[in-house]
Design a protein around this motif. Structure first.
Motif, mmCIF file in Angstrom:
data_model
loop_
_atom_site.group_PDB
_atom_site.id
_atom_site.type_symbol
_atom_site.label_atom_id
_atom_site.label_comp_id
_atom_site.label_asym_id
_atom_site.label_seq_id
_atom_site.Cartn_x
_atom_site.Cartn_y
_atom_site.Cartn_z
ATOM 1 N N TYR A 134 0.751 -1.292 0.052
ATOM 2 C CA TYR A 134 0.025 0.084 0.004
ATOM 3 C C TYR A 134 0.657 1.367 0.038
ATOM 4 C CZ TYR A 134 -3.305 -3.416 1.814
ATOM 5 O OH TYR A 134 -4.085 -4.695 1.877
ATOM 6 N N ARG A 135 0.513 2.317 -0.565
ATOM 7 C CA ARG A 135 1.256 3.635 -0.575
ATOM 8 C C ARG A 135 0.350 4.409 0.423
ATOM 9 N NH1 ARG A 135 5.732 4.326 -3.144
ATOM 10 N NH2 ARG A 135 5.926 3.193 -5.026
ATOM 11 N N ILE A 136 0.724 4.715 1.598
ATOM 12 C CA ILE A 136 0.193 5.565 2.656
ATOM 13 C C ILE A 136 1.238 6.775 2.785
ATOM 14 C CG2 ILE A 136 -0.842 5.384 4.986
ATOM 15 C CD1 ILE A 136 -0.924 2.224 4.722
ATOM 16 N N GLY A 137 0.424 7.852 2.612
ATOM 17 C CA GLY A 137 1.231 9.085 2.657
ATOM 18 C C GLY A 137 2.552 9.107 2.180
ATOM 19 N N GLY A 138 2.530 8.423 0.627
ATOM 20 C CA GLY A 138 4.046 8.592 0.099
ATOM 21 C C GLY A 138 4.775 7.449 0.568
ATOM 22 N N ARG A 139 4.546 6.573 1.344
ATOM 23 C CA ARG A 139 5.490 5.631 1.994
ATOM 24 C C ARG A 139 4.869 4.375 1.602
ATOM 25 N NH1 ARG A 139 7.642 6.893 7.945
ATOM 26 N NH2 ARG A 139 9.434 6.113 6.873
ATOM 27 N N VAL A 140 5.555 3.142 1.336
ATOM 28 C CA VAL A 140 5.191 1.892 0.836
ATOM 29 C C VAL A 140 5.213 1.167 2.197
ATOM 30 C CG1 VAL A 140 6.034 -0.132 -0.223
ATOM 31 C CG2 VAL A 140 6.334 2.107 -1.210
ATOM 32 N N MET A 141 3.914 0.599 2.389
ATOM 33 C CA MET A 141 3.490 -0.338 3.636
ATOM 34 C C MET A 141 3.140 -1.350 3.033
ATOM 35 S SD MET A 141 4.292 1.754 6.107
ATOM 36 C CE MET A 141 3.691 1.453 7.536
ATOM 37 N N TYR A 142 3.467 -2.495 3.954
ATOM 38 C CA TYR A 142 2.902 -3.911 3.871
ATOM 39 C C TYR A 142 2.056 -4.465 4.820
ATOM 40 C CZ TYR A 142 6.604 -4.213 0.274
ATOM 41 O OH TYR A 142 7.504 -3.850 -0.791
ATOM 42 N N CYS A 143 0.972 -5.023 4.806
ATOM 43 C CA CYS A 143 0.094 -5.631 5.889
ATOM 44 C C CYS A 143 0.828 -6.815 6.266
ATOM 45 C CB CYS A 143 -1.241 -5.895 5.243
ATOM 46 S SG CYS A 143 -2.200 -6.437 6.585
ATOM 47 N N LEU A 144 1.027 -6.972 7.658
ATOM 48 C CA LEU A 144 1.387 -8.359 7.989
ATOM 49 C C LEU A 144 1.129 -9.557 7.277
ATOM 50 C CD1 LEU A 144 2.700 -7.914 11.626
ATOM 51 C CD2 LEU A 144 4.175 -7.920 9.490
ATOM 52 N N ASP A 145 -0.717 -9.609 7.317
ATOM 53 C CA ASP A 145 -1.623 -10.609 6.729
ATOM 54 C C ASP A 145 -1.031 -11.166 5.289
ATOM 55 O OD1 ASP A 145 -3.058 -10.459 8.902
ATOM 56 O OD2 ASP A 145 -4.394 -9.174 8.277
ATOM 57 N N ASP A 146 -0.883 -9.560 4.352
ATOM 58 C CA ASP A 146 -0.302 -9.949 3.046
ATOM 59 C C ASP A 146 0.994 -10.440 2.897
ATOM 60 O OD1 ASP A 146 -2.536 -8.871 1.968
ATOM 61 O OD2 ASP A 146 -1.883 -6.597 1.917
ATOM 62 N N ILE A 147 1.943 -10.388 3.876
ATOM 63 C CA ILE A 147 3.239 -10.949 3.968
ATOM 64 C C ILE A 147 3.015 -12.371 4.229
ATOM 65 C CG2 ILE A 147 5.402 -10.905 5.291
ATOM 66 C CD1 ILE A 147 5.327 -7.838 5.669
ATOM 67 N N VAL A 148 2.331 -12.846 5.370
ATOM 68 C CA VAL A 148 2.211 -14.030 5.408
ATOM 69 C C VAL A 148 1.448 -14.773 4.321
ATOM 70 C CG1 VAL A 148 0.679 -15.934 6.987
ATOM 71 C CG2 VAL A 148 1.722 -13.701 7.978
ATOM 72 N N ALA A 149 0.614 -14.357 3.539
ATOM 73 C CA ALA A 149 -0.025 -14.917 2.452
ATOM 74 C C ALA A 149 1.153 -15.328 1.301
ATOM 75 C CB ALA A 149 -1.056 -14.036 1.723
ATOM 76 N N PHE A 150 1.757 -14.178 0.957
ATOM 77 C CA PHE A 150 2.834 -14.389 0.125
ATOM 78 C C PHE A 150 3.960 -15.599 0.413
ATOM 79 C CE2 PHE A 150 7.455 -13.409 -1.200
ATOM 80 C CZ PHE A 150 7.171 -13.289 -2.415
ATOM 81 N N ILE A 151 4.371 -15.461 1.798
ATOM 82 C CA ILE A 151 5.092 -16.655 2.163
ATOM 83 C C ILE A 151 4.426 -17.971 2.160
ATOM 84 C CG2 ILE A 151 6.160 -17.618 4.229
ATOM 85 C CD1 ILE A 151 6.711 -14.834 5.338
ATOM 86 N N ASN A 152 2.943 -18.073 2.556
ATOM 87 C CA ASN A 152 2.340 -19.278 2.340
ATOM 88 C C ASN A 152 2.147 -19.711 0.639
ATOM 89 O OD1 ASN A 152 2.095 -19.699 5.083
ATOM 90 N ND2 ASN A 152 -0.129 -18.708 5.223
ATOM 91 N N GLY A 153 2.080 -18.653 -0.095
ATOM 92 C CA GLY A 153 2.084 -19.042 -1.463
ATOM 93 C C GLY A 153 3.316 -19.603 -2.169
ATOM 94 N N ALA A 154 4.610 -19.402 -1.307
ATOM 95 C CA ALA A 154 5.690 -19.833 -1.848
ATOM 96 C C ALA A 154 6.111 -21.140 -1.488
ATOM 97 C CB ALA A 154 6.820 -18.903 -1.473
ATOM 98 N N LYS A 155 5.060 -21.890 -0.735
ATOM 99 C CA LYS A 155 5.322 -23.100 -0.256
ATOM 100 C C LYS A 155 5.657 -24.159 -1.199
ATOM 101 C CE LYS A 155 3.073 -26.478 2.742
ATOM 102 N NZ LYS A 155 1.813 -26.772 3.601
ATOM 103 N N VAL A 156 6.427 -25.179 -1.271
ATOM 104 C CA VAL A 156 6.694 -26.199 -2.173
ATOM 105 C C VAL A 156 6.745 -27.346 -1.447
ATOM 106 C CG1 VAL A 156 8.672 -27.105 -3.540
ATOM 107 C CG2 VAL A 156 8.352 -24.688 -3.256
ATOM 108 N N GLU A 157 6.015 -28.269 -2.081
ATOM 109 C CA GLU A 157 5.575 -29.570 -1.182
ATOM 110 C C GLU A 157 6.795 -30.467 -1.629
ATOM 111 O OE1 GLU A 157 3.322 -30.739 0.833
ATOM 112 O OE2 GLU A 157 2.166 -28.558 0.874
ATOM 113 N N ALA A 158 7.449 -31.406 -0.759
ATOM 114 C CA ALA A 158 8.331 -32.311 -0.863
ATOM 115 C C ALA A 158 7.827 -33.548 -1.678
ATOM 116 C CB ALA A 158 8.949 -32.675 0.470
ATOM 117 N N ALA A 159 8.514 -33.928 -2.604
ATOM 118 C CA ALA A 159 7.954 -35.139 -3.486
ATOM 119 C C ALA A 159 8.042 -36.267 -2.637
ATOM 120 C CB ALA A 159 8.987 -35.526 -4.800
#
Length: 65
Positions: A40-65
């Motif tokens: 998000y751009r809030i007052g000219g600053r780039v800010m990240y919601c912790l929920d979005d960071i967690v979602a990004f991390i969870n989306g990078a999950k790789v299952e072992a074969a």
């Protein structure tokens, strides 16, 4: 920097970089490529919601074969 707003926590680029173990420069490059956690751009600053960071991390999950 950390902001609490409507029950959600937002961190600046430095805080996000610390959580996902990347540099601020890497996050900036990701933003130009439309990659990485939502931000998000809030007052000219780039800010990240912790929920979005967690979602990004969870989306990078790789299952072992």
């Amino acid at each position: 920097m950390r902001i609490e707003l409507n029950g959600r926590t937002y961190v600046d680029q430095k805080g996000c970089a610390a959580v996902i173990c990347r540099t601020e420069k890497c996050l900036a490059a990701w933003r130009t490529r439309s990659y990485g956690p939502a931000y998000y751009r809030i007052g000219g600053r780039v800010m990240y919601c912790l929920d979005d960071i967690v979602a990004f991390i969870n989306g990078a999950k790789v299952e072992a074969a």
